[in-house]
Design a protein around this motif. Structure first.
Motif, PDB file in Angstrom:
ATOM      1  N   THR A  24       0.825  -1.207   0.000  1.00  0.00           N
ATOM      2  CA  THR A  24       0.000   0.000   0.000  1.00  0.00           C
ATOM      3  C   THR A  24       0.859   1.257   0.000  1.00  0.00           C
ATOM      4  O   THR A  24       1.958   1.279   0.535  1.00  0.00           O
ATOM      5  CB  THR A  24      -0.946   0.051   1.223  1.00  0.00           C
ATOM      6  OG1 THR A  24      -0.175   0.241   2.421  1.00  0.00           O
ATOM      7  CG2 THR A  24      -1.773  -1.222   1.343  1.00  0.00           C
ATOM      8  N   LEU A  83      -3.759   3.534   0.240  1.00  0.00           N
ATOM      9  CA  LEU A  83      -4.131   3.531   1.661  1.00  0.00           C
ATOM     10  C   LEU A  83      -3.784   4.872   2.278  1.00  0.00           C
ATOM     11  O   LEU A  83      -2.612   5.247   2.373  1.00  0.00           O
ATOM     12  CB  LEU A  83      -3.405   2.414   2.412  1.00  0.00           C
ATOM     13  CG  LEU A  83      -3.640   2.362   3.930  1.00  0.00           C
ATOM     14  CD1 LEU A  83      -5.111   2.112   4.246  1.00  0.00           C
ATOM     15  CD2 LEU A  83      -2.763   1.307   4.589  1.00  0.00           C
ATOM     16  N   SER A 142      -7.561   8.025   6.803  1.00  0.00           N
ATOM     17  CA  SER A 142      -8.910   7.605   6.430  1.00  0.00           C
ATOM     18  C   SER A 142      -8.832   6.276   5.685  1.00  0.00           C
ATOM     19  O   SER A 142      -9.132   6.193   4.497  1.00  0.00           O
ATOM     20  CB  SER A 142      -9.569   8.675   5.551  1.00  0.00           C
ATOM     21  OG  SER A 142     -10.892   8.318   5.239  1.00  0.00           O
ATOM     22  N   PRO A 143      -8.428   5.216   6.389  1.00  0.00           N
ATOM     23  CA  PRO A 143      -8.172   3.939   5.718  1.00  0.00           C
ATOM     24  C   PRO A 143      -9.449   3.294   5.203  1.00  0.00           C
ATOM     25  O   PRO A 143     -10.480   3.291   5.876  1.00  0.00           O
ATOM     26  CB  PRO A 143      -7.526   3.084   6.817  1.00  0.00           C
ATOM     27  CG  PRO A 143      -7.971   3.693   8.102  1.00  0.00           C
ATOM     28  CD  PRO A 143      -8.124   5.158   7.832  1.00  0.00           C
ATOM     29  N   ALA A 144      -9.372   2.754   4.001  1.00  0.00           N
ATOM     30  CA  ALA A 144     -10.526   2.098   3.380  1.00  0.00           C
ATOM     31  C   ALA A 144     -10.222   0.642   3.074  1.00  0.00           C
ATOM     32  O   ALA A 144     -10.753   0.073   2.125  1.00  0.00           O
ATOM     33  CB  ALA A 144     -10.928   2.842   2.110  1.00  0.00           C
ATOM     34  N   ILE A 145      -9.344   0.029   3.866  1.00  0.00           N
ATOM     35  CA  ILE A 145      -9.053  -1.396   3.766  1.00  0.00           C
ATOM     36  C   ILE A 145      -9.639  -2.058   5.007  1.00  0.00           C
ATOM     37  O   ILE A 145      -9.374  -1.628   6.129  1.00  0.00           O
ATOM     38  CB  ILE A 145      -7.541  -1.653   3.664  1.00  0.00           C
ATOM     39  CG1 ILE A 145      -7.002  -1.102   2.338  1.00  0.00           C
ATOM     40  CG2 ILE A 145      -7.217  -3.140   3.773  1.00  0.00           C
ATOM     41  CD1 ILE A 145      -5.510  -1.225   2.170  1.00  0.00           C
ATOM     42  N   TYR A 146     -10.437  -3.100   4.798  1.00  0.00           N
ATOM     43  CA  TYR A 146     -11.215  -3.644   5.912  1.00  0.00           C
ATOM     44  C   TYR A 146     -10.783  -5.029   6.359  1.00  0.00           C
ATOM     45  O   TYR A 146     -11.290  -5.540   7.344  1.00  0.00           O
ATOM     46  CB  TYR A 146     -12.701  -3.655   5.525  1.00  0.00           C
ATOM     47  CG  TYR A 146     -13.214  -2.270   5.249  1.00  0.00           C
ATOM     48  CD1 TYR A 146     -13.537  -1.411   6.299  1.00  0.00           C
ATOM     49  CD2 TYR A 146     -13.325  -1.793   3.948  1.00  0.00           C
ATOM     50  CE1 TYR A 146     -13.980  -0.117   6.061  1.00  0.00           C
ATOM     51  CE2 TYR A 146     -13.770  -0.501   3.692  1.00  0.00           C
ATOM     52  CZ  TYR A 146     -14.099   0.328   4.751  1.00  0.00           C
ATOM     53  OH  TYR A 146     -14.521   1.610   4.512  1.00  0.00           O
ATOM     54  N   GLY A 147      -9.831  -5.646   5.651  1.00  0.00           N
ATOM     55  CA  GLY A 147      -9.358  -6.949   6.078  1.00  0.00           C
ATOM     56  C   GLY A 147      -8.420  -6.832   7.268  1.00  0.00           C
ATOM     57  O   GLY A 147      -7.967  -5.745   7.640  1.00  0.00           O
ATOM     58  N   ARG A 148      -8.137  -7.983   7.874  1.00  0.00           N
ATOM     59  CA  ARG A 148      -7.155  -8.028   8.956  1.00  0.00           C
ATOM     60  C   ARG A 148      -6.016  -8.942   8.560  1.00  0.00           C
ATOM     61  O   ARG A 148      -6.212  -9.924   7.847  1.00  0.00           O
ATOM     62  CB  ARG A 148      -7.808  -8.469  10.271  1.00  0.00           C
ATOM     63  CG  ARG A 148      -8.757  -7.423  10.829  1.00  0.00           C
ATOM     64  CD  ARG A 148      -9.019  -7.635  12.296  1.00  0.00           C
ATOM     65  NE  ARG A 148      -9.850  -6.548  12.818  1.00  0.00           N
ATOM     66  CZ  ARG A 148      -9.432  -5.654  13.686  1.00  0.00           C
ATOM     67  NH1 ARG A 148      -8.179  -5.693  14.125  1.00  0.00           N
ATOM     68  NH2 ARG A 148     -10.233  -4.718  14.140  1.00  0.00           N
ATOM     69  N   ARG A 174      -6.481  -1.357  13.560  1.00  0.00           N
ATOM     70  CA  ARG A 174      -7.489  -1.683  12.553  1.00  0.00           C
ATOM     71  C   ARG A 174      -7.067  -2.868  11.684  1.00  0.00           C
ATOM     72  O   ARG A 174      -7.880  -3.718  11.327  1.00  0.00           O
ATOM     73  CB  ARG A 174      -7.736  -0.461  11.667  1.00  0.00           C
ATOM     74  CG  ARG A 174      -8.794  -0.676  10.574  1.00  0.00           C
ATOM     75  CD  ARG A 174      -8.815   0.504   9.629  1.00  0.00           C
ATOM     76  NE  ARG A 174      -9.841   0.344   8.618  1.00  0.00           N
ATOM     77  CZ  ARG A 174     -10.964   1.036   8.574  1.00  0.00           C
ATOM     78  NH1 ARG A 174     -11.230   1.938   9.498  1.00  0.00           N
ATOM     79  NH2 ARG A 174     -11.850   0.838   7.608  1.00  0.00           N
ATOM     80  N   LEU A 175      -5.775  -2.913  11.321  1.00  0.00           N
ATOM     81  CA  LEU A 175      -5.314  -3.892  10.337  1.00  0.00           C
ATOM     82  C   LEU A 175      -4.833  -5.213  10.937  1.00  0.00           C
ATOM     83  O   LEU A 175      -4.830  -6.239  10.259  1.00  0.00           O
ATOM     84  CB  LEU A 175      -4.182  -3.293   9.501  1.00  0.00           C
ATOM     85  CG  LEU A 175      -4.544  -2.116   8.596  1.00  0.00           C
ATOM     86  CD1 LEU A 175      -3.296  -1.596   7.896  1.00  0.00           C
ATOM     87  CD2 LEU A 175      -5.590  -2.523   7.557  1.00  0.00           C
ATOM     88  N   LYS A 203      -4.678  -8.650  13.041  1.00  0.00           N
ATOM     89  CA  LYS A 203      -5.464  -9.678  13.703  1.00  0.00           C
ATOM     90  C   LYS A 203      -5.146  -9.641  15.203  1.00  0.00           C
ATOM     91  O   LYS A 203      -4.106  -9.104  15.606  1.00  0.00           O
ATOM     92  CB  LYS A 203      -5.127 -11.058  13.126  1.00  0.00           C
ATOM     93  CG  LYS A 203      -5.653 -11.291  11.728  1.00  0.00           C
ATOM     94  CD  LYS A 203      -5.339 -12.708  11.262  1.00  0.00           C
ATOM     95  CE  LYS A 203      -5.913 -12.972   9.883  1.00  0.00           C
ATOM     96  NZ  LYS A 203      -5.596 -14.349   9.408  1.00  0.00           N
TER      97      LYS A 203
END
Length: 213
Positions: A95, A122, A126-132, A157-158, A160
């Motif tokens: 990213t 990224l 204002s992150p728009a990535i939703y996976g972990r 947020r990112l 796990k």
């Protein structure tokens, strides 16, 4: 402008990591990518292959890949770290938020036969990535105190729950202050690294961070 790449004037640099050679397109002149109206605020740090990226790339190349684990690189710059990690078997998402850096990262992924890797925009604020992810990695991303809080939130947020942040940074006040702040939320394991060239010795910190239990 190079008609083949659309990247402006470029030159190739070769980096050796654990017995493998990687070729990177880099800007021939960094001045071409400096914003004349804001040369200090938007200096193109992405346009150089930093020593910290060599160290992080080497570390990830030596980390046994697991097909069940995913890695995201933040601030990938020219793409060395992500390309090396992917070439050594890791499932990688690279990213950046700078359009020119993203273009170089995509070109270098293709040049090193990693063209199927995800390369995404990224914005740390204002992150728009939703996976972990199992690993969140970055090199030379901690330059400004204004980024401390966005980075902390981004990690939360990112990652796990059992994930890990792996950063490599030059030894400077901003990076030391950042790692000190991280101790409130994370358990840190840091190693000092160095890269010696004919001209200088660069001191670096490789830091692995996991959430406090």
């Amino acid at each position: 402008m190079d008609a083949k790449t659309g990247l402006g004037e470029t030159e190739e640099k070769t980096v050796g990591i654990r017995g493998r050679k990687f070729t990177l397109l880099t800007p021939k002149s960094i001045e071409e990518h400096i914003d004349a109206e804001s040369p200090l605020n938007d200096f193109p740090l992405w346009a150089k292959v930093w020593e910290a990226s060599w160290v992080l790339a080497d570390f990830l190349a030596g980390l046994p890949p697991d097909p069940e684990k995913r890695l995201i690189e933040i601030g990938c710059g020219l793409g060395l770290v992500g390309v090396v990690a992917a070439s050594f078997g890791h499932k990688v998402v690279m990213t950046e938020h700078n359009a020119k850096a993203l273009a170089f990262a995509k070109a270098n992924a293709a040049l090193n036969r990693c063209s199927d890797m995800e390369i995404l925009d990224l914005d740390w604020n204002s992150p728009a990535i939703y996976g972990r992810f199992d690993y969140v990695v970055g090199s030379e991303i901690v330059y400004h105190e204004k980024d401390f809080e966005p980075l902390k939130n981004l990690f939360e947020r990112l990652m796990k729950p059992e994930g890990e942040v792996i950063l490599c940074e030059g030894v400077r006040r901003s990076s030391l202050d950042f790692f000190k702040e991280m101790q409130d939320r994370f358990d840190l394991k840091a190693q000092q690294k160095s890269i010696r060239t004919a001209e200088k010795t660069v001191l670096l910190i490789l830091c692995r961070m996991k959430r406090r239990k």
